[in-house]
Design a protein around this motif. Sequence first.
Motif, PDB file in Angstrom:
ATOM      1  N   PRO A  19       0.813  -1.218   0.000  1.00  0.00           N
ATOM      2  CA  PRO A  19       0.000   0.000   0.000  1.00  0.00           C
ATOM      3  C   PRO A  19       0.850   1.272   0.000  1.00  0.00           C
ATOM      4  CG  PRO A  19       0.093  -0.912   2.208  1.00  0.00           C
ATOM      5  CD  PRO A  19       0.795  -1.898   1.307  1.00  0.00           C
ATOM      6  N   VAL A  20       0.181   2.381  -0.231  1.00  0.00           N
ATOM      7  CA  VAL A  20       0.822   3.691  -0.153  1.00  0.00           C
ATOM      8  C   VAL A  20       0.145   4.516   0.938  1.00  0.00           C
ATOM      9  CG1 VAL A  20       1.562   3.740  -2.561  1.00  0.00           C
ATOM     10  CG2 VAL A  20      -0.686   4.658  -1.949  1.00  0.00           C
ATOM     11  N   ILE A  21       0.847   5.564   1.375  1.00  0.00           N
ATOM     12  CA  ILE A  21       0.325   6.467   2.407  1.00  0.00           C
ATOM     13  C   ILE A  21       0.556   7.899   1.932  1.00  0.00           C
ATOM     14  CG2 ILE A  21       0.449   7.193   4.811  1.00  0.00           C
ATOM     15  CD1 ILE A  21       1.724   4.443   5.425  1.00  0.00           C
ATOM     16  N   SER A  22      -0.513   8.673   1.871  1.00  0.00           N
ATOM     17  CA  SER A  22      -0.431  10.070   1.447  1.00  0.00           C
ATOM     18  C   SER A  22      -0.229  10.968   2.662  1.00  0.00           C
ATOM     19  CB  SER A  22      -1.717  10.492   0.725  1.00  0.00           C
ATOM     20  OG  SER A  22      -1.891   9.766  -0.466  1.00  0.00           O
ATOM     21  N   VAL A  23       0.790  11.837   2.592  1.00  0.00           N
ATOM     22  CA  VAL A  23       1.082  12.779   3.676  1.00  0.00           C
ATOM     23  C   VAL A  23       1.076  14.185   3.092  1.00  0.00           C
ATOM     24  CG1 VAL A  23       2.773  13.535   5.384  1.00  0.00           C
ATOM     25  CG2 VAL A  23       2.467  11.090   4.928  1.00  0.00           C
ATOM     26  N   TYR A  24       0.316  15.081   3.691  1.00  0.00           N
ATOM     27  CA  TYR A  24       0.272  16.457   3.201  1.00  0.00           C
ATOM     28  C   TYR A  24       1.601  17.159   3.500  1.00  0.00           C
ATOM     29  CZ  TYR A  24      -4.702  15.894   2.356  1.00  0.00           C
ATOM     30  OH  TYR A  24      -5.916  15.460   1.875  1.00  0.00           O
TER      31      TYR A  24
ATOM     32  N   LYS B 180       2.136   6.990  11.774  1.00  0.00           N
ATOM     33  CA  LYS B 180       0.907   7.218  12.541  1.00  0.00           C
ATOM     34  C   LYS B 180      -0.325   6.869  11.704  1.00  0.00           C
ATOM     35  CE  LYS B 180       2.708  10.895  15.553  1.00  0.00           C
ATOM     36  NZ  LYS B 180       2.386  10.224  16.844  1.00  0.00           N
ATOM     37  N   LEU B 181      -0.292   7.267  10.428  1.00  0.00           N
ATOM     38  CA  LEU B 181      -1.409   6.957   9.535  1.00  0.00           C
ATOM     39  C   LEU B 181      -1.525   5.448   9.304  1.00  0.00           C
ATOM     40  CD1 LEU B 181      -0.877   9.878   6.996  1.00  0.00           C
ATOM     41  CD2 LEU B 181      -2.800   9.613   8.579  1.00  0.00           C
ATOM     42  N   TYR B 182      -0.386   4.784   9.189  1.00  0.00           N
ATOM     43  CA  TYR B 182      -0.364   3.327   9.017  1.00  0.00           C
ATOM     44  C   TYR B 182      -1.037   2.655  10.215  1.00  0.00           C
ATOM     45  CZ  TYR B 182       1.563  -1.325   7.965  1.00  0.00           C
ATOM     46  OH  TYR B 182       1.710  -2.668   7.679  1.00  0.00           O
ATOM     47  N   GLU B 183      -0.654   3.076  11.391  1.00  0.00           N
ATOM     48  CA  GLU B 183      -1.223   2.490  12.610  1.00  0.00           C
ATOM     49  C   GLU B 183      -2.717   2.760  12.718  1.00  0.00           C
ATOM     50  OE1 GLU B 183       1.238   4.308  15.514  1.00  0.00           O
ATOM     51  OE2 GLU B 183       2.946   2.961  15.167  1.00  0.00           O
ATOM     52  N   GLY B 184      -3.162   3.887  12.137  1.00  0.00           N
ATOM     53  CA  GLY B 184      -4.586   4.219  12.153  1.00  0.00           C
ATOM     54  C   GLY B 184      -5.359   3.612  10.995  1.00  0.00           C
ATOM     55  N   GLY B 185      -4.672   2.847  10.158  1.00  0.00           N
ATOM     56  CA  GLY B 185      -5.338   2.173   9.049  1.00  0.00           C
ATOM     57  C   GLY B 185      -5.550   3.022   7.817  1.00  0.00           C
ATOM     58  N   SER B 186      -4.869   4.173   7.725  1.00  0.00           N
ATOM     59  CA  SER B 186      -5.045   5.070   6.580  1.00  0.00           C
ATOM     60  C   SER B 186      -4.126   4.667   5.432  1.00  0.00           C
ATOM     61  CB  SER B 186      -4.791   6.523   6.986  1.00  0.00           C
ATOM     62  OG  SER B 186      -5.724   6.954   7.938  1.00  0.00           O
ATOM     63  N   LEU B 187      -4.434   3.536   4.826  1.00  0.00           N
ATOM     64  CA  LEU B 187      -3.646   2.998   3.727  1.00  0.00           C
ATOM     65  C   LEU B 187      -4.446   3.094   2.431  1.00  0.00           C
ATOM     66  CD1 LEU B 187      -2.345  -0.234   5.492  1.00  0.00           C
ATOM     67  CD2 LEU B 187      -1.173   1.949   5.287  1.00  0.00           C
TER      68      LEU B 187
END
Length: 229
Positions: free
Chosen positions: A89-94, A201-208
């Motif tokens: 997966p990827v994770i988008s960070v502003y 942090k986003l990964y741990e929160g499931g934001s994938l």
Amino acid sequence: MKILALDTSTNVATAAVLEDGVITGEYSCNKGKTHSQRLMPMIESLLKASGLKAADMDAFAASIGPGSFTGLRIGVTTAKAMAFAAQKPVISVYTLDALAYNLPSSKAVLCPVMDARNNQVFTAAYKISGDKLERLTDYLGIHINELADILTAMKEDVVFLGDAAAMHRSFFEGRLGERFSMAPPNTAQARAASVAALAAKLYEGGSLESCYDMKPFYLRKSQAEREKG
């Protein structure tokens, strides 16, 4: 958890690897060559130095904007391509979030500012609450006069970061006086380590996301699109 993070939103090209909560490697360059020339060699060197392969990553993160239209496309496309090849997966960070997170212990208002030309900046205002980043405004593309008005009304000390901070230093210092300060050079510019930390942090929160879903966040249309109408 292993995350490869990229940021090409500004003149800085930067990549980092976070492994089980530790930044095991970070490469940055703010001089010479375009992102398209230097990013992949940088990633290859970083992975080699870290003793890892792209397939070892659990996710790939990228700073998605706002920022340079060309730079964002390079970083986002690279993260998506690597994630596709590794089937991860990827994770988008502003981008503005990541810049503010360069100073996670600050008590002041954090104000990353990115040059948007003609005395305009991409910006947002933040406070650190515990270990969380609290955004106080929307993501904005505004004139520096309007930003100064917003920050003046907050009546708090303000720390500026980003490529437009030095560019407009005299203006903001004149408007804010003793409440103005600049982030030190080691924290003032884009850092993939901050992208990686927020991505964790986003990964741990499931934001994938699927690699197909990651898109640049431009905030406003390109000059060519604006002129076309």
